[in-house]
Design a protein around this motif. Structure first.
Motif, PDB file in Angstrom:
ATOM      1  N   TYR A 117      37.700  36.421  51.506  1.00 42.66           N
ATOM      2  CA  TYR A 117      37.399  37.175  50.510  1.00 42.66           C
ATOM      3  C   TYR A 117      38.595  37.858  49.674  1.00 42.66           C
ATOM      4  O   TYR A 117      38.780  37.711  48.559  1.00 42.66           O
ATOM      5  CB  TYR A 117      36.300  38.099  50.981  1.00 42.66           C
ATOM      6  N   PHE A 118      39.448  38.173  50.693  1.00 38.73           N
ATOM      7  CA  PHE A 118      40.614  38.813  50.108  1.00 38.73           C
ATOM      8  C   PHE A 118      41.555  37.787  49.484  1.00 38.73           C
ATOM      9  O   PHE A 118      42.254  37.861  48.384  1.00 38.73           O
ATOM     10  CB  PHE A 118      41.307  39.599  51.359  1.00 38.73           C
ATOM     11  N   LEU A 119      41.689  36.314  50.143  1.00 41.22           N
ATOM     12  CA  LEU A 119      42.494  35.306  49.633  1.00 41.22           C
ATOM     13  C   LEU A 119      41.881  34.792  48.451  1.00 41.22           C
ATOM     14  O   LEU A 119      42.746  34.420  47.433  1.00 41.22           O
ATOM     15  CB  LEU A 119      42.432  34.348  50.545  1.00 41.22           C
ATOM     16  N   TYR A 120      40.494  34.867  48.154  1.00 38.85           N
ATOM     17  CA  TYR A 120      39.993  34.492  46.903  1.00 38.85           C
ATOM     18  C   TYR A 120      40.106  35.311  45.745  1.00 38.85           C
ATOM     19  O   TYR A 120      39.627  34.905  44.627  1.00 38.85           O
ATOM     20  CB  TYR A 120      38.417  34.083  47.135  1.00 38.85           C
ATOM     21  N   ASN A 121      40.416  36.636  46.014  1.00 39.76           N
ATOM     22  CA  ASN A 121      40.424  37.676  44.909  1.00 39.76           C
ATOM     23  C   ASN A 121      40.988  37.174  43.674  1.00 39.76           C
ATOM     24  O   ASN A 121      42.047  36.729  43.647  1.00 39.76           O
ATOM     25  CB  ASN A 121      41.002  38.721  45.490  1.00 39.76           C
ATOM     26  N   GLY A 122      40.204  37.241  42.612  1.00 39.09           N
ATOM     27  CA  GLY A 122      40.700  37.096  41.368  1.00 39.09           C
ATOM     28  C   GLY A 122      41.892  37.663  40.710  1.00 39.09           C
ATOM     29  O   GLY A 122      42.624  37.022  40.123  1.00 39.09           O
ATOM     30  N   THR A 123      42.284  38.857  41.229  1.00 39.34           N
ATOM     31  CA  THR A 123      43.503  39.471  40.715  1.00 39.34           C
ATOM     32  C   THR A 123      44.550  39.403  41.635  1.00 39.34           C
ATOM     33  O   THR A 123      45.915  39.522  41.204  1.00 39.34           O
ATOM     34  CB  THR A 123      43.224  40.921  40.420  1.00 39.34           C
ATOM     35  N   PHE A 124      44.310  39.432  43.250  1.00 42.34           N
ATOM     36  CA  PHE A 124      45.691  39.327  43.904  1.00 42.34           C
ATOM     37  C   PHE A 124      45.527  38.689  45.044  1.00 42.34           C
ATOM     38  O   PHE A 124      46.263  38.776  46.140  1.00 42.34           O
ATOM     39  CB  PHE A 124      45.661  40.999  44.277  1.00 42.34           C
ATOM     40  N   GLY A 125      44.415  37.584  45.051  1.00 43.73           N
ATOM     41  CA  GLY A 125      44.525  36.660  45.976  1.00 43.73           C
ATOM     42  C   GLY A 125      45.213  35.708  46.102  1.00 43.73           C
ATOM     43  O   GLY A 125      45.518  34.962  44.932  1.00 43.73           O
ATOM     44  N   TRP A 126      45.934  35.270  47.379  1.00 37.92           N
ATOM     45  CA  TRP A 126      46.759  34.310  47.434  1.00 37.92           C
ATOM     46  C   TRP A 126      46.401  32.949  46.921  1.00 37.92           C
ATOM     47  O   TRP A 126      47.099  32.036  46.281  1.00 37.92           O
ATOM     48  CB  TRP A 126      47.661  34.241  48.512  1.00 37.92           C
ATOM     49  N   TYR A 127      45.298  32.722  47.662  1.00 39.92           N
ATOM     50  CA  TYR A 127      44.401  31.240  47.355  1.00 39.92           C
ATOM     51  C   TYR A 127      44.128  31.118  46.012  1.00 39.92           C
ATOM     52  O   TYR A 127      44.271  29.858  45.368  1.00 39.92           O
ATOM     53  CB  TYR A 127      43.664  31.226  48.337  1.00 39.92           C
ATOM     54  N   HIS A 128      43.872  32.068  45.356  1.00 40.55           N
ATOM     55  CA  HIS A 128      43.188  32.181  43.977  1.00 40.55           C
ATOM     56  C   HIS A 128      44.581  31.580  42.996  1.00 40.55           C
ATOM     57  O   HIS A 128      44.648  30.746  42.301  1.00 40.55           O
ATOM     58  CB  HIS A 128      42.709  33.490  43.484  1.00 40.55           C
ATOM     59  N   TRP A 129      45.670  32.489  43.373  1.00 38.68           N
ATOM     60  CA  TRP A 129      47.070  32.039  42.692  1.00 38.68           C
ATOM     61  C   TRP A 129      47.491  30.692  43.136  1.00 38.68           C
ATOM     62  O   TRP A 129      47.777  29.747  42.100  1.00 38.68           O
ATOM     63  CB  TRP A 129      48.215  32.973  43.264  1.00 38.68           C
ATOM     64  N   LEU A 130      46.880  30.351  44.324  1.00 38.42           N
ATOM     65  CA  LEU A 130      47.425  28.783  44.636  1.00 38.42           C
ATOM     66  C   LEU A 130      46.589  27.800  43.984  1.00 38.42           C
ATOM     67  O   LEU A 130      47.203  26.901  43.532  1.00 38.42           O
ATOM     68  CB  LEU A 130      47.303  28.670  46.340  1.00 38.42           C
ATOM     69  N   PHE A 131      45.526  28.112  44.019  1.00 35.87           N
ATOM     70  CA  PHE A 131      44.569  26.855  43.183  1.00 35.87           C
ATOM     71  C   PHE A 131      44.833  26.911  41.844  1.00 35.87           C
ATOM     72  O   PHE A 131      44.867  26.075  41.162  1.00 35.87           O
ATOM     73  CB  PHE A 131      43.142  27.194  43.661  1.00 35.87           C
ATOM     74  N   GLN A 132      45.191  28.144  41.202  1.00 38.78           N
ATOM     75  CA  GLN A 132      45.585  28.138  39.774  1.00 38.78           C
ATOM     76  C   GLN A 132      46.740  27.453  39.491  1.00 38.78           C
ATOM     77  O   GLN A 132      46.983  26.567  38.483  1.00 38.78           O
ATOM     78  CB  GLN A 132      45.445  29.497  39.193  1.00 38.78           C
ATOM     79  N   SER A 133      47.903  27.801  40.477  1.00 37.70           N
ATOM     80  CA  SER A 133      49.095  27.089  40.246  1.00 37.70           C
ATOM     81  C   SER A 133      49.066  25.602  40.367  1.00 37.70           C
ATOM     82  O   SER A 133      49.704  24.881  39.735  1.00 37.70           O
ATOM     83  CB  SER A 133      50.204  27.547  41.373  1.00 37.70           C
ATOM     84  N   LEU A 134      48.039  25.146  41.234  1.00 37.74           N
ATOM     85  CA  LEU A 134      48.099  23.702  41.314  1.00 37.74           C
ATOM     86  C   LEU A 134      47.336  22.976  40.173  1.00 37.74           C
ATOM     87  O   LEU A 134      46.861  21.826  40.020  1.00 37.74           O
ATOM     88  CB  LEU A 134      47.263  23.414  42.872  1.00 37.74           C
TER      89      LEU A 134
END
Lengths: 334, 293
Positions: free
Chosen positions: A158-175
């Motif tokens: 839930y933390f990793l997916y977070n839309g403002t500070f989640g690392w995996y959210h950032w990762l998926f967006q960057s990819l």
């Protein structure tokens, strides 16, 4: 192995032959009878050993099961008090309950998605790992996610997916896989979000089972096939995969049951939302029972869920007890 | 392994496969351990530091941003000083150990009996036992909650221990039966010929099954410790365990991520060590004894 022996009969037979008492048996002479012969072996000892657990299990599983059926046939108040017979209304209402039917559909979809991804990745990982130099260390490291409580796994993701500070959210967006929307907030991606967590946590189980299977693939068959000119891919499809079949069957059935059993991660990640996109049946059941405290309808839903699980369980037991597969799966087991 | 003896010629394809295998394993290792690593690191980050992210697509800055923090143990302190996590830890320990002990002791006795005795409805008894274990917790919890309310067991540790026993006891019976099956009956027979009673004969074979019984005791602790549904419903109120307490920290406003991650670490690390401890029995345990390594 049977505990039934003929020692009792033997003692009885001896007692029936008085003529031989006191006879000369060669090495020594029997001068006096034993005080008593061994009693015939009774099975009471085993029953005494088994009884406490069976009684306890009946109290905590059988009794609640019948209570569940009883509740599902009556109107039940919020605190669990029975308010009267209601002509199977709890069940007849389910037929028109869109969320209920949708829950089953989503549960099947969710389980199938998890299963396909886990089996493909898990088997592939096992094949690559098998016989590699760091197999032991790597397997131990891969095991780590499984030791985590599912609810903690859900919280971390839930933390990793977070839309403002989640690392995996950032990762998926960057990819470039994801646009600005948050993964769990959008009905079209939320399902993938919860599937990914399950895949992350439970793929190693499939890998472990497959590895155990790979160690038992008969090498003579593989060698013969290679001598006959099969390449590694052909060899895998013709020899390894058929030998793995019982292991994969067990793995798939076990994962299916666990997908029915555990909703901890989903409760944290989405709680069934957004717009019911991840409200698989167990989550819906949880909602009905413990958010709205409709215990009667909850019982009816729970009963349908239990019925399906019991059928799956029957399948599983049949696989367990099938002699050919049992031999394959537990041969050389300690 | 026999396959090593097959002569393998170095071909470009084989080299490519070798490189691919290494890359795949490395990628999976990162994928598998990264969430755990982020959890550990976030638990010792300051609140603002945990929220730092590089711009989308800015790959070069990812690692410097991630490691840009000064370690602090304030979150752990917060958990145990202000949030009562000491109590929750104790609850978790008592509930998990209590149910594991009951399950394994009673389970071993039953498993021994089942392993040595043949009777008519044995198969049905078996199926009942395993289906109890396989039943979805959400479905079991509905009647259990209604019954426990009447008995005033909701929110108490004994209630939680009984609830955990619903899945640990059938597990223990099922898996230990397989264990006793592997001990030859001849050992007990020999002991009884030497004048042992049944109970003494059982004591003779205990050293043989002790490692397995110990391992499955640990596994029962692990299952109970990691449970969330029973803890949140049956244990709500007086018997909060670690997973339920961690979940409780996640609130719509004011999510304390540092503390949550620290709570995650506190809940997870002991189980990882237990997992390593019983590594040999893990596959058998997680597959209900159907697969052994």
């Amino acid at each position: 192995m049977s505990a039934v022996t003929d020692a009792g009969e033997f003692a009885g037979a001896l007692a029936d032959r008085p003529a031989e008492r006191g006879a000369d048996w060669g090495a020594f002479t029997v001068t006096h009878e034993p005080a008593t012969f061994n009693r015939p072996w009774s099975n009471r000892f085993y029953w005494v050993m088994m009884l406490p657990a069976i009684i306890l299990l009946a109290c905590i599983s059988l009794y609640p099961f019948f209570w569940l059926i009883y509740m599902s046939l009556h109107s039940v108040g919020e605190m669990g008090q029975i308010e009267g017979w209601n002509d199977f209304r709890n069940y007849t209402r389910l037929i028109n309950d869109k969320e209920f039917l949708n829950g089953w559909w989503l549960l099947i979809k969710y389980s199938a998605m998890c299963m396909v991804l886990e089996v493909i990745i898990g088997v592939f990982l096992a094949v690559v790992l098998n016989g590699s130099r760091f197999e032991k260390v790597l397997v131990t490291l891969f095991l780590m996610p499984m030791m985590m409580a599912p609810v903690i796994a859900g919280t971390v993701w839930y933390f990793l997916y977070n839309g403002t500070f989640g690392w995996y959210h950032w990762l998926f967006q960057s990819l470039g896989i994801l646009d600005a929307k948050s993964i769990l907030g959008d009905p079209s991606t939320a399902m993938f979000g919860i599937v990914l967590v399950d895949v992350w946590q439970w793929t190693p189980l499939i890998t472990l089972i497959t590895l155990a299977g790979l160690k038992r693939v008969p090498q003579d068959q593989a060698e013969a096939n290679l001598v006959d000119g099969a390449g590694p891919v052909k060899n895998f499809l013709q020899i390894t995969l058929p030998n793995l079949y019982p292991f994969l069957l067990i793995a798939i059935l076990l994962r299916f049951m666990d997908n029915f059993r555990f909703i901890d991660a989903i409760l944290v990640l989405t709680g069934g939302g957004p717009a019911d996109a991840t409200k698989i049946l167990p989550v819906y059941l949880f909602d009905v029972t413990f958010s709205f405290f409709k215990l009667d309808r909850g019982s009816a839903i729970a009963f349908t869920l239990l019925l399906v699980t019991i059928i799956l369980g029957l399948l599983l037991v049949r696989v367990f007890e099938d002699p050919s597969q049992k031999r394959a799966a537990t041969a050389a087991g300690a | 392994m026999a396959s090593r003896e097959i002569v393998q010629y170095r071909s470009p394809l084989r080299t490519a496969y070798g490189i691919f295998a290494v890359v795949f394993l490395a990628a999976y290792l990162i994928w598998s351990l990264l969430p755990l690593f982020i959890m550990f690191v976030s638990s010792i980050k300051d609140l603002l530091e945990a929220f730092q992210l590089p711009a989308v697509g800015d790959w070069g800055n990812a690692i410097p941003t991630f490691f840009n923090f000064t370690p602090t143990f304030a979150h752990y302190e917060n958990l145990f000083v202000r949030e009562n996590f000491g109590v929750y830890l104790q609850n978790s320990l008592i509930a998990a150990a209590g149910s594991a002990a009951i399950s394994v002791v009673l389970g071993a006795m039953t498993a021994y009996g089942l392993s040595r005795l043949e009777f008519r409805f044995k198969k049905d008894l078996f199926f009942w036992i395993i289906s109890t274990r396989m039943a979805p917790v959400v479905a079991v919890i509905v009647p259990l909650w209604a019954i426990f309310r009447g008995l005033d067991l909701v929110g108490t540790l004994p209630g939680l221990i009984i609830a955990y026993t619903t899945f640990n006891l059938p597990f223990a019976i099922w898996i230990l039966k397989g264990f006793f099956d592997n001990v030859p009956y001849a050992i007990e027979e020999a002991a009884m010929c030497d004048g042992c009673t049944r109970l003494q004969a059982l004591r003779e074979i205990l050293p043989l099954v002790a490692p397995g019984v110990g391992a499955f005791l640990v596994l029962c602790i692990l299952f109970a410790w990691n449970d969330y549904l029973f803890a949140s419903i049956i244990g709500s109120g007086g018997a909060k365990t670690l997973p339920a307490a961690t979940r409780g920290l996640v609130q719509p406003q004011n999510i304390q991520w540092g503390s949550i991650m620290a709570a995650g670490v506190v809940t997870t690390v002991p189980m990882m060590f237990l997992g390593l401890l019983i590594r040999r029995y893990l596959v058998a345990g997680l597959t209900m004894g159907a697969v052994r390594e």
